[in-house]
Write a protein that holds these residues in place. Sequence first.
Motif, PDB file in Angstrom:
ATOM      1  N   HIS A   1       0.807  -1.218   0.000  1.00 53.10           N
ATOM      2  CA  HIS A   1       0.000   0.000   0.000  1.00 53.10           C
ATOM      3  C   HIS A   1       0.841   1.270   0.000  1.00 53.10           C
ATOM      4  N   GLY A   2       2.093   1.181   0.425  1.00 54.28           N
ATOM      5  CA  GLY A   2       2.930   2.367   0.462  1.00 54.28           C
ATOM      6  C   GLY A   2       2.804   3.164   1.739  1.00 54.28           C
ATOM      7  N   GLY A   3       2.389   2.525   2.827  1.00 57.09           N
ATOM      8  CA  GLY A   3       2.242   3.237   4.089  1.00 57.09           C
ATOM      9  C   GLY A   3       3.576   3.579   4.713  1.00 57.09           C
ATOM     10  N   PRO A   4       3.569   4.365   5.777  1.00 56.08           N
ATOM     11  CA  PRO A   4       4.818   4.734   6.455  1.00 56.08           C
ATOM     12  C   PRO A   4       5.509   3.507   7.042  1.00 56.08           C
ATOM     13  N   ALA A   5       6.793   3.663   7.293  1.00 54.08           N
ATOM     14  CA  ALA A   5       7.571   2.563   7.864  1.00 54.08           C
ATOM     15  C   ALA A   5       7.368   2.418   9.351  1.00 54.08           C
ATOM     16  N   GLU A   6       6.838   3.442  10.012  1.00 55.44           N
ATOM     17  CA  GLU A   6       6.622   3.400  11.455  1.00 55.44           C
ATOM     18  C   GLU A   6       5.202   3.846  11.769  1.00 55.44           C
ATOM     19  N   PRO A   7       4.602   3.307  12.843  1.00 50.17           N
ATOM     20  CA  PRO A   7       3.265   3.772  13.240  1.00 50.17           C
ATOM     21  C   PRO A   7       3.287   5.241  13.630  1.00 50.17           C
ATOM     22  N   GLY A   8       2.141   5.887  13.485  1.00 51.70           N
ATOM     23  CA  GLY A   8       2.011   7.288  13.829  1.00 51.70           C
ATOM     24  C   GLY A   8       0.563   7.635  14.104  1.00 51.70           C
ATOM     25  N   PRO A   9       0.265   8.925  14.327  1.00 52.32           N
ATOM     26  CA  PRO A   9      -1.118   9.321  14.619  1.00 52.32           C
ATOM     27  C   PRO A   9      -2.091   8.959  13.502  1.00 52.32           C
ATOM     28  N   ASP A  10      -1.670   9.102  12.252  1.00 54.44           N
ATOM     29  CA  ASP A  10      -2.538   8.785  11.123  1.00 54.44           C
ATOM     30  C   ASP A  10      -2.196   7.437  10.492  1.00 54.44           C
ATOM     31  N   TRP A  11      -1.474   6.606  11.208  1.00 56.80           N
ATOM     32  CA  TRP A  11      -1.104   5.272  10.699  1.00 56.80           C
ATOM     33  C   TRP A  11      -0.949   4.353  11.905  1.00 56.80           C
ATOM     34  N   SER A  12      -2.068   3.886  12.429  1.00 49.80           N
ATOM     35  CA  SER A  12      -2.074   3.143  13.691  1.00 49.80           C
ATOM     36  C   SER A  12      -2.562   1.721  13.463  1.00 49.80           C
ATOM     37  N   PRO A  13      -2.134   0.789  14.317  1.00 48.82           N
ATOM     38  CA  PRO A  13      -2.568  -0.612  14.168  1.00 48.82           C
ATOM     39  C   PRO A  13      -3.999  -0.807  14.619  1.00 48.82           C
ATOM     40  N   VAL A  14      -4.622  -1.859  14.128  1.00 48.20           N
ATOM     41  CA  VAL A  14      -5.979  -2.212  14.525  1.00 48.20           C
ATOM     42  C   VAL A  14      -6.044  -3.725  14.683  1.00 48.20           C
ATOM     43  N   GLY A  15      -6.686  -4.178  15.747  1.00 49.19           N
ATOM     44  CA  GLY A  15      -6.845  -5.604  15.989  1.00 49.19           C
ATOM     45  C   GLY A  15      -8.096  -6.141  15.316  1.00 49.19           C
ATOM     46  N   TRP A  16      -8.166  -7.451  15.213  1.00 52.02           N
ATOM     47  CA  TRP A  16      -9.312  -8.047  14.531  1.00 52.02           C
ATOM     48  C   TRP A  16     -10.595  -7.831  15.313  1.00 52.02           C
ATOM     49  N   GLN A  17     -10.544  -7.754  16.634  1.00 55.95           N
ATOM     50  CA  GLN A  17     -11.760  -7.520  17.412  1.00 55.95           C
ATOM     51  C   GLN A  17     -12.312  -6.119  17.170  1.00 55.95           C
ATOM     52  N   GLN A  18     -11.438  -5.152  16.950  1.00 56.39           N
ATOM     53  CA  GLN A  18     -11.871  -3.773  16.726  1.00 56.39           C
ATOM     54  C   GLN A  18     -12.125  -3.461  15.252  1.00 56.39           C
ATOM     55  N   TYR A  19     -11.815  -4.401  14.367  1.00 57.44           N
ATOM     56  CA  TYR A  19     -11.907  -4.130  12.929  1.00 57.44           C
ATOM     57  C   TYR A  19     -13.319  -3.715  12.497  1.00 57.44           C
ATOM     58  N   PRO A  20     -14.411  -4.401  12.905  1.00 55.11           N
ATOM     59  CA  PRO A  20     -15.739  -3.984  12.426  1.00 55.11           C
ATOM     60  C   PRO A  20     -16.087  -2.542  12.782  1.00 55.11           C
ATOM     61  N   GLU A  21     -15.802  -2.132  14.011  1.00 51.36           N
ATOM     62  CA  GLU A  21     -16.183  -0.783  14.426  1.00 51.36           C
ATOM     63  C   GLU A  21     -15.239   0.279  13.886  1.00 51.36           C
ATOM     64  N   GLU A  22     -13.935  -0.006  13.900  1.00 53.31           N
ATOM     65  CA  GLU A  22     -12.956   1.020  13.565  1.00 53.31           C
ATOM     66  C   GLU A  22     -12.628   1.075  12.070  1.00 53.31           C
ATOM     67  N   VAL A  23     -12.954   0.039  11.329  1.00 53.04           N
ATOM     68  CA  VAL A  23     -12.660   0.040   9.899  1.00 53.04           C
ATOM     69  C   VAL A  23     -13.943  -0.042   9.075  1.00 53.04           C
ATOM     70  N   VAL A  24     -14.752  -1.076   9.314  1.00 51.70           N
ATOM     71  CA  VAL A  24     -15.942  -1.263   8.480  1.00 51.70           C
ATOM     72  C   VAL A  24     -16.924  -0.114   8.655  1.00 51.70           C
ATOM     73  N   ASP A  25     -17.281   0.191   9.908  1.00 53.32           N
ATOM     74  CA  ASP A  25     -18.238   1.272  10.152  1.00 53.32           C
ATOM     75  C   ASP A  25     -17.699   2.614   9.673  1.00 53.32           C
ATOM     76  N   ARG A  26     -16.430   2.867   9.926  1.00 53.01           N
ATOM     77  CA  ARG A  26     -15.837   4.144   9.500  1.00 53.01           C
ATOM     78  C   ARG A  26     -15.756   4.232   7.983  1.00 53.01           C
ATOM     79  N   LYS A  27     -15.458   3.132   7.326  1.00 51.83           N
ATOM     80  CA  LYS A  27     -15.414   3.122   5.859  1.00 51.83           C
ATOM     81  C   LYS A  27     -16.780   3.463   5.285  1.00 51.83           C
ATOM     82  N   TRP A  28     -17.838   2.835   5.817  1.00 49.49           N
ATOM     83  CA  TRP A  28     -19.177   3.134   5.317  1.00 49.49           C
ATOM     84  C   TRP A  28     -19.535   4.603   5.512  1.00 49.49           C
ATOM     85  N   ARG A  29     -19.241   5.128   6.663  1.00 43.53           N
ATOM     86  CA  ARG A  29     -19.656   6.508   6.947  1.00 43.53           C
ATOM     87  C   ARG A  29     -18.822   7.517   6.168  1.00 43.53           C
ATOM     88  N   LEU A  30     -17.579   7.234   5.929  1.00 43.32           N
ATOM     89  CA  LEU A  30     -16.782   8.128   5.079  1.00 43.32           C
ATOM     90  C   LEU A  30     -17.307   8.138   3.651  1.00 43.32           C
TER      91      LEU A  30
END
Length: 620
Positions: free
Chosen positions: A362-391
């Motif tokens: 994807h070309g993301g940064p080499a280190e985590p940061g404020p706009d490039w943070s990890p996400v776990g599988w338990q949080q994926y539906p709320e933090e990725v799926v829901d946010r993707k739909w609303r964006l």
Amino acid sequence: MAGPEAGAEAARARALAVLRIRGAALGVALVPAAVAVVLLVGGLTGRIGRADPVTSSTGWDTARWVVTALALVVLLLAALVTTVVVRARPALSPSVPIAEESAPDLYRLVRDLADRLEVPAPSAIALTPDCDSWLEDRTHRAHGPPRGKAAGGGGAAARRGARAVQAPVLVIGSPFMWWMRVAELRALLAPVVAGTGPSANPDIAAARRFVRGLDAAVAVSARAKHPLGAPASAFVGWTARLLLRACREHAMEMERCVAAAASERAQNVDYGLRIVAQEQVGLAYAGWDRLLTRVALPAWRLGRWPSRLDAGVVSALTELSRRDRLAEGFTSRLGERPACDLLEEPGAVDRAASLLAARLFHGGPAEPGPDWSPVGWQQYPEEVVDRKWRLEAARLHRVLDALPPLTGGRPVREEPVGSAGPGAAGAAEGPVTAGGVADPEGPAAAYGPAVPEGLAAGEPSAGPESSGPTLVRVIERLVSDERASDLVAARLGAEQAREERAEAARQAAREPVADGPDAGVAWGDGLADGLPLFPMQPPRTGRELLADHVTAMVCCAAVDTAGAAPGLDWLDGPILLVDGARRSDLGHPVLRLVDDGDAGPLVDWLGEVGVRPEKPVRLV
């Protein structure tokens, strides 16, 4: 002679052919110097150009100076090419180095395998986010430790000796470590580890270093941008490409012979398990590809990177085994010891491999940061799926806010694209083609300006048509105007292209991470500068983009008004859950609305689920 020895001898013969080409190139570069030496010595001894000093001395003196000057130029050019070839860093496969302290069992397994095969053990082990395994030569001085630490600080001779005896590095695909069992991994690595035998041959090693140096020199010359050094870089690149063409066939045959010899040597080591392991390779590749494209890519686009990709492979392949009858029986393997148990801290290794995968694909940064943070599988539906739909729903309503209002079921024509007015600055965007290039002559230009910059920033629209973020507004717009689908699709493409350009500019402005042995594995000069190296974003048509945004709006309405919930499917990515069960029948009604302007199937679906389209939804 038969068996692996025959293959090794054939590989050595091809390596000698490559080295003869190197010697021939060196000889060609020395020919002018040899001729100049002969002329100079002959002149000094009186054997050349001294028989008739009146008629021949001037001509021979001119010849001596011309040949000497030519020899000096050729020697300088040869020295330039040699320096670039020797100093250029060969390309390295981006990988996560595994120290022996963090995986003693894995190193023990590999060494036992090398002893059984009677070959040298690999010097180190690394993991890469790919479904493949190979040996990689990292003996170049640019890939070694700092000078003070090389060979225990014993000086240049010690460093040369350390490089001379160092075996290749074993690179293992990280998905294999989590999906395969220990016995399967050992069987899969047997022919790979067996390749260290031919690699120890000095002729084969020298031929490989020469070819890799030429390849790196071509990459260095292609990246030269200084105008004064452009002619020299062009000559180095031309010479390196010429030599590569000359030795290409021999180098390819050498590698084939090495692979054949390694495979022959590993025939008697876990042969039955190797067949099973090869089946698992194909299955792992299928699951890894679906996991990256359907699950990881939506998170990467939102600035989040799943930190347990390799663990997700097991879930994805288990789900594939449940769905596909051809994969039945594979889940019974899960009771055996997985290969990731050979690692002391598999979670930390998985996290590092997941971050590297995000950077490569994807070309993301080499280190985590404020706009490039990890996400776990338990949080994926709320933090990725829901946010993707609303964006996506927010983007769709910003586009609708910028459209001309409807009057009597038809759109009111606004000012021409070239005229001044609110939002005219974005009029040149137009629709987006499959390659992501804006088309200023498309249908979006016929309906006035694109999304105003203020709306793109999230400000509310002041237009009379703004009726809030409701699903019924989207349906009415697409039904009332037969050309609305093309218009909205074009505007969505322009809006998304602008957001992607802004994100690319932010990534380019980030300070690059130091590249060197202390920062992990060096990338080398043989790789392209730009990331991602393997882009995974497939082009989408305007209608596909519109269908995705309408689907996202429907899902937001279902979550807000019908008690639905976002979910994750390991093979298909984001899904909608209604009463705990997946609803996969939304695609057809949305396509009927987008393609035909027919809202009947979608209205029936909304009534069945209990969605209230007139209620506003929450946007991001």
